[in-house]
Design an enzyme around this catalytic site. Structure first.
Site, PDB file in Angstrom:
ATOM      1  N   VAL A 158      -2.873   5.181  -5.304  1.00 11.69           N
ATOM      2  CA  VAL A 158      -3.176   3.751  -5.904  1.00 11.69           C
ATOM      3  C   VAL A 158      -1.612   3.322  -5.833  1.00 11.69           C
ATOM      4  CG1 VAL A 158      -3.757   2.241  -7.837  1.00 11.69           C
ATOM      5  CG2 VAL A 158      -5.161   4.462  -7.244  1.00 11.69           C
TER       6      VAL A 158
ATOM      7  N   ALA B 251       0.709  -1.057  -0.089  1.00 12.27           N
ATOM      8  CA  ALA B 251      -0.052   0.246   0.008  1.00 12.27           C
ATOM      9  C   ALA B 251       0.851   1.416   0.096  1.00 12.27           C
ATOM     10  CB  ALA B 251      -0.968   0.061   1.285  1.00 12.27           C
ATOM     11  N   ASN B 252       0.337   2.424  -0.188  1.00 14.08           N
ATOM     12  CA  ASN B 252       0.729   3.659  -0.102  1.00 14.08           C
ATOM     13  C   ASN B 252       0.434   4.330   1.029  1.00 14.08           C
ATOM     14  OD1 ASN B 252       2.532   3.662  -2.499  1.00 14.08           O
ATOM     15  ND2 ASN B 252       0.641   4.647  -3.806  1.00 14.08           N
ATOM     16  N   ARG B 253       1.149   5.149   1.783  1.00 13.53           N
ATOM     17  CA  ARG B 253       0.677   5.830   2.878  1.00 13.53           C
ATOM     18  C   ARG B 253      -0.353   6.998   2.615  1.00 13.53           C
ATOM     19  NH1 ARG B 253       4.910   4.974   6.719  1.00 13.53           N
ATOM     20  NH2 ARG B 253       6.889   4.271   5.769  1.00 13.53           N
ATOM     21  N   SER B 254      -1.447   6.860   2.854  1.00 13.70           N
ATOM     22  CA  SER B 254      -2.519   7.654   2.419  1.00 13.70           C
ATOM     23  C   SER B 254      -3.692   7.713   3.611  1.00 13.70           C
ATOM     24  CB  SER B 254      -2.872   7.471   1.161  1.00 13.70           C
ATOM     25  OG  SER B 254      -4.144   8.543   0.955  1.00 13.70           O
TER      26      SER B 254
END
Length: 410
Positions: A282, A215-218
């Protein structure tokens, strides 16, 4: 009275909170009166330490209400009467303490009771020290109040009068508050009325095994704020979001997904749309295969191989559609170096109409934080905005989109 103002003939209840920014409320009264509003003022005990009821009453042209247990007013449940008579309630300044009281439903003073009893729309203009505005408790309270239907204008970046510190926390100027009030009171003036806005937000989770993922950090905050701001401007909003810890905004159709492929399918299913805003972070890649069980160490010290496949490019897929392309496609670019070069290349490569670029280098506090500092990149040039709260970035971006949205095709 200024001609054609939506405030003309409207009853505005102004709740003046504590804090040095209370002095701006006096000019706010004057600006509201100029536009023909009938202004009734409620002042908290803290507000009276900065401005006097006499000054506020002289400008408003009537009595200022200060006490929940006023014998003259409460014989007919005065706080209910005040709340119900208003077409719009403005809280300015909205301190951290007052926002916390509102978010938890406290009504132990006149301002709190009025805000609880109000059926009219509520517009809050925050003003506080930058550290207080960015504190997680304040951010939670703002998110809760936004979900409850409270609208916000500001805060702005600048120097704090009381401390000399600089940052995000200054109350918006009276004219900006008046403009926000006018937009709230005139549904026909809402700039995206009748339009459909698609927004993606948050991360995607690409499963490695049942307990791990890429995942990305969001946090999803910026995308959720854009969805909220678009709905406030009258748009029908579809919010496609990945796994987040934020409640969906009121009045918005929220579609929850997990992976990039699910997000693309949900975005395509939401079309047609007049505007598409791709704010989601994404994941670029996903594991080729998800393990059926948790991958465990085998004691050999060897690291299991992780084969990756490229995820679909949601922004490019929608922007390059031959049929059903939204009239305005907005992409986001979170970069750690060469911000403008990468954003410009992304604009050309993906077919977007504008890229909202931000620097998420370590130490900026942007990724997952409460503030953002963006540059709008188009084929016509760049437009740099100061560091702002994500709600204010969203409000400005929605106004920009309304200005640049082409007329719908027949």
């Amino acid at each position: 009275m200024m001609e054609s103002s939506p405030l003309g003939g409207r009853a505005v209840l102004l709740v003046i909170g504590g804090g040095i920014a209370a002095y701006k409320a006096l000019d706010l009264i004057r600006r509201l009166k100029e536009r023909g509003a009938a202004v009734t003022v409620v002042m908290t005990a803290a507000a009276q330490q900065f401005v006097t009821p006499l000054a506020a009453g002289a400008l408003a042209g009537g009595r200022v209400h200060t006490d929940l247990f006023d014998r003259e007013a409460e014989h007919d449940i005065g706080h209910i009467r005040l709340a119900r008579a208003a077409d719009l309630v403005i809280l300015a300044p909205a301190t951290a303490d007052r926002l916390a009281r509102m978010a938890t439903g406290l009504g132990d003073d006149l301002a709190g009771a009025v805000l609880l009893a109000a059926r009219a729309k509520v517009l809050a203009a925050p003003a506080m020290n930058p550290a207080m505005w960015s504190h997680p408790a304040t951010r939670r309270n703002v998110e809760q109040l936004t979900a409850d239907g409270v609208a916000f204008v500001g805060p702005e970046a600048g120097e704090m009068a009381e401390s000399g510190e600089a940052g995000l926390g200054r109350m918006s100027e009276p004219l900006a508050i008046v403009a926000a009030a006018e937009a709230m009171l005139e549904p026909g003036a809402r700039r995206l009325a009748g339009r459909h806005v698609l927004v993606t937000a948050g991360p995607t989770h690409e499963p490695i095994d049942p307990v791990r993922y890429i995942a990305n950090r969001s946090s999803g905050r910026q995308g959720f704020a854009i969805a909220t701001a678009a709905a406030a401007e009258g748009a029908r909003v579809t919010l496609v979001h990945g796994p987040v810890a934020i409640a969906p905004p009121r009045g918005v159709k929220a579609v929850s997904v997990e992976t990039a492929r699910e997000m693309l399918a949900a975005a395509e299913a939401a079309l047609p749309a007049d505007i598409a805003v791709f704010a989601a972070a994404v994941a670029d890649w996903r594991p080729v295969a998800e393990a059926a069980g948790k991958i465990k160490k085998d004691g050999s010290g060897s690291v299991p191989a992780l084969a990756l496949a490229e995820n679909p490019d949601i922004l490019a897929a929608i922007a390059h559609r031959a049929e059903g392309r939204p009239g305005l496609v907005v992409g986001f670019a979170a970069e750690t170096d060469d911000l403008l070069a990468h954003a410009g290349a992304k604009l050309a490569r993906k077919g977007a109409d504008v890229i909202v670029a931000n620097d998420v280098s370590p130490g900026t506090g942007i990724m997952g934080g409460a503030e953002n500092e963006v540059v709008l990149v188009t084929t016509g040039g760049t437009e740099r905005w100061p560091r702002l709260g994500k709600d204010e970035v969203a409000r400005r971006l929605v106004h920009w989109m309304a200005d640049h949205l082409p007329e719908p095709r027949p």
